[in-house]
Design an enzyme around this catalytic site. Structure first.
Site, PDB file in Angstrom:
ATOM      1  N   HIS A 104       0.835  -1.637   0.204  1.00 18.47           N
ATOM      2  CA  HIS A 104       0.355  -0.165  -0.109  1.00 18.47           C
ATOM      3  C   HIS A 104       0.977   1.440  -0.216  1.00 18.47           C
ATOM      4  O   HIS A 104       0.621   2.403   0.567  1.00 18.47           O
ATOM      5  CB  HIS A 104      -0.966   0.177   1.323  1.00 18.47           C
ATOM      6  CG  HIS A 104      -2.023  -1.229   0.982  1.00 18.47           C
ATOM      7  ND1 HIS A 104      -2.393  -1.606   2.339  1.00 18.47           N
ATOM      8  CD2 HIS A 104      -2.463  -2.290   0.090  1.00 18.47           C
ATOM      9  CE1 HIS A 104      -3.384  -2.740   1.600  1.00 18.47           C
ATOM     10  NE2 HIS A 104      -3.361  -2.809   0.234  1.00 18.47           N
ATOM     11  N   THR A 171      -3.011  -8.042  11.139  1.00 17.96           N
ATOM     12  CA  THR A 171      -3.889  -7.342  10.363  1.00 17.96           C
ATOM     13  C   THR A 171      -5.395  -8.109  10.261  1.00 17.96           C
ATOM     14  O   THR A 171      -5.879  -9.234  10.472  1.00 17.96           O
ATOM     15  CB  THR A 171      -3.967  -7.565   8.636  1.00 17.96           C
ATOM     16  OG1 THR A 171      -4.168  -6.838   8.049  1.00 17.96           O
ATOM     17  CG2 THR A 171      -2.926  -9.107   8.973  1.00 17.96           C
TER      18      THR A 171
HETATM   19  N1  APR Z   1      -0.537  -6.846  17.975  1.00 24.14           N
HETATM   20  C1  APR Z   1      -0.669  -7.373  17.009  1.00 24.14           C
HETATM   21  N2  APR Z   1      -2.223  -7.745  16.625  1.00 24.14           N
HETATM   22  C2  APR Z   1      -2.963  -6.223  17.289  1.00 24.14           C
HETATM   23  C3  APR Z   1      -2.296  -5.021  17.357  1.00 24.14           C
HETATM   24  C4  APR Z   1      -1.125  -5.560  18.595  1.00 24.14           C
HETATM   25  N3  APR Z   1      -0.414  -5.110  19.086  1.00 24.14           N
HETATM   26  N4  APR Z   1      -2.890  -4.298  17.978  1.00 24.14           N
HETATM   27  C5  APR Z   1      -4.116  -4.121  17.480  1.00 24.14           C
HETATM   28  N5  APR Z   1      -3.718  -5.637  16.920  1.00 24.14           N
HETATM   29  C6  APR Z   1      -4.597  -6.407  15.038  1.00 24.14           C
HETATM   30  C7  APR Z   1      -6.219  -6.556  14.718  1.00 24.14           C
HETATM   31  O1  APR Z   1      -6.793  -7.379  15.832  1.00 24.14           O
HETATM   32  C8  APR Z   1      -6.523  -6.444  14.312  1.00 24.14           C
HETATM   33  O2  APR Z   1      -6.763  -7.735  13.596  1.00 24.14           O
HETATM   34  O3  APR Z   1      -4.329  -5.397  14.299  1.00 24.14           O
HETATM   35  C9  APR Z   1      -5.686  -5.693  13.218  1.00 24.14           C
HETATM   36  C10 APR Z   1      -5.005  -4.162  12.398  1.00 24.14           C
HETATM   37  O4  APR Z   1      -6.488  -4.450  11.661  1.00 24.14           O
HETATM   38  P1  APR Z   1      -6.630  -2.790  10.524  1.00 24.14           P
HETATM   39  O5  APR Z   1      -6.616  -1.582  11.598  1.00 24.14           O
HETATM   40  O6  APR Z   1      -8.008  -3.460   9.569  1.00 24.14           O
HETATM   41  O7  APR Z   1      -5.351  -3.021   9.923  1.00 24.14           O
HETATM   42  P2  APR Z   1      -4.840  -3.540   8.669  1.00 24.14           P
HETATM   43  O8  APR Z   1      -5.637  -5.098   8.780  1.00 24.14           O
HETATM   44  O9  APR Z   1      -3.405  -3.026   8.418  1.00 24.14           O
HETATM   45  O10 APR Z   1      -5.478  -2.752   7.961  1.00 24.14           O
HETATM   46  C11 APR Z   1      -5.099  -3.307   5.925  1.00 24.14           C
HETATM   47  O11 APR Z   1      -6.687  -1.290   5.944  1.00 24.14           O
HETATM   48  O12 APR Z   1      -6.917   1.221   5.422  1.00 24.14           O
HETATM   49  C12 APR Z   1      -6.302   0.394   4.907  1.00 24.14           C
HETATM   50  O13 APR Z   1      -4.580   1.022   3.510  1.00 24.14           O
HETATM   51  C13 APR Z   1      -4.521   0.770   4.793  1.00 24.14           C
HETATM   52  O14 APR Z   1      -3.377  -0.839   4.754  1.00 24.14           O
HETATM   53  C14 APR Z   1      -4.184  -0.956   5.762  1.00 24.14           C
HETATM   54  C15 APR Z   1      -5.558  -1.807   5.138  1.00 24.14           C
END
Ligand code: APR
Length: 227
Positions: A104, A171
């Site tokens: 991204h 994620t």
């Molecule tokens: N350690 C591990 N995982 C964690 C922690 C932590 N301390 N805190 C939160 N999480 C987990 C959450 O449970 C969740 O499953 O990280 C994940 C975050 O999810 P999102 O906020 O949706 O982030 P992500 O999956 O990276 O989003 C994907 O969405 O908005 C777009 O481009 C943006 O790259 C991003 C994409």
């Protein structure tokens, strides 16, 4: 040498102080994606988009890699290791990981708003109106907005399909096509999921879940894989 691919999301940077998107107090709780992370937003209000990423860039610069990023770097001593990240921060780079694919984009780079092939490593923290590329067009963050092509997807899919070990960290697996990587592993690939919510996540039964934070789970798994 075994090929290990680590697929990361915002959760791996959470303990470095960077917000996730969809969790409690996530970035998309306070800001509407449509206002700052789409080509239409850029067309409508460039300054608002630039300000949003300028603020996030400063937070990324102020953050440091955590034990999870560093443990992934350590994998390189034992395996042919690759990182595929959805994150736009440079914490994997600053932890020393060498083979990194950003799906991204990268917040510490700027790109021409006319030709996405013109990408520049930033020497300053801000992109402002009037900062132009060599073609004279306004610079924008080197970030993939919703609805835009994911240029490194094919490379990431090929790598995933070759992995002997596939580790998913932090994620929510809600954004496609990135999330589809989990379905691209080959038969016999060992798949691990590290996330505090791992037990509730809708993933295959064969995936080994570590329901814990990245800074606890990643070093734990790396120790298990390398002992
Ligand atoms: N350690 C591990 N995982 C964690 C922690 C932590 N301390 N805190 C939160 N999480 C987990 C959450 O449970 C969740 O499953 O990280 C994940 C975050 O999810 P999102 O906020 O949706 O982030 P992500 O999956 O990276 O989003 C994907 O969405 O908005 C777009 O481009 C943006 O790259 C991003 C994409």
């Amino acid at each position: 040498m075994k090929k290990v691919v680590v697929f990361t999301g915002a959760g791996i940077s959470a303990e470095s102080g960077l917000k996730t998107f969809r969790g409690q107090d996530g970035l998309w709780e306070g800001t509407n994606i449509k206002d700052v992370a789409t080509p239409a937003a850029w067309k409508r209000d460039r300054k608002r988009v630039l300000d949003f990423y300028n603020q996030r860039r400063k937070q990324c610069i102020a953050a440091n890699p955590n034990a999870a990023h560093l443990a992934i770097k350590k994998l390189e001593e034992y395996f042919d290791t690759y990182v595929i990240t959805q994150n736009i921060d440079d914490l994997h780079e600053r932890a020393g990981s060498e083979n990194i694919i950003h799906l991204h984009g990268e917040i510490c780079k700027a790109q021409s708003s006319l030709n996405p092939k013109f990408v520049y490593t930033m020497q300053v923290a801000e992109i402002n109106l009037g900062d132009t590329c060599e073609l004279g067009s306004q610079l924008r963050p080197h970030v993939v907005w919703f609805g835009e092509e994911v240029p490194n997807l094919k490379k990431a899919e090929e790598l995933t399909n070759q992995a002997d070990v596939f580790i998913v960290v932090g994620t929510s697996l809600q954004v496609y096509p990135a999330a589809n990587l989990l379905n691209q592993t080959k038969a016999g690939c060992e798949v691990y999921l590290i996330d505090p919510n791992a037990e509730e996540m809708n993933v295959g039964w064969q995936i080994k879940r570590y329901s814990m934070s990245a800074t606890v789970g990643v070093p734990k798994l790396v120790d298990e894989l390398t002992k």
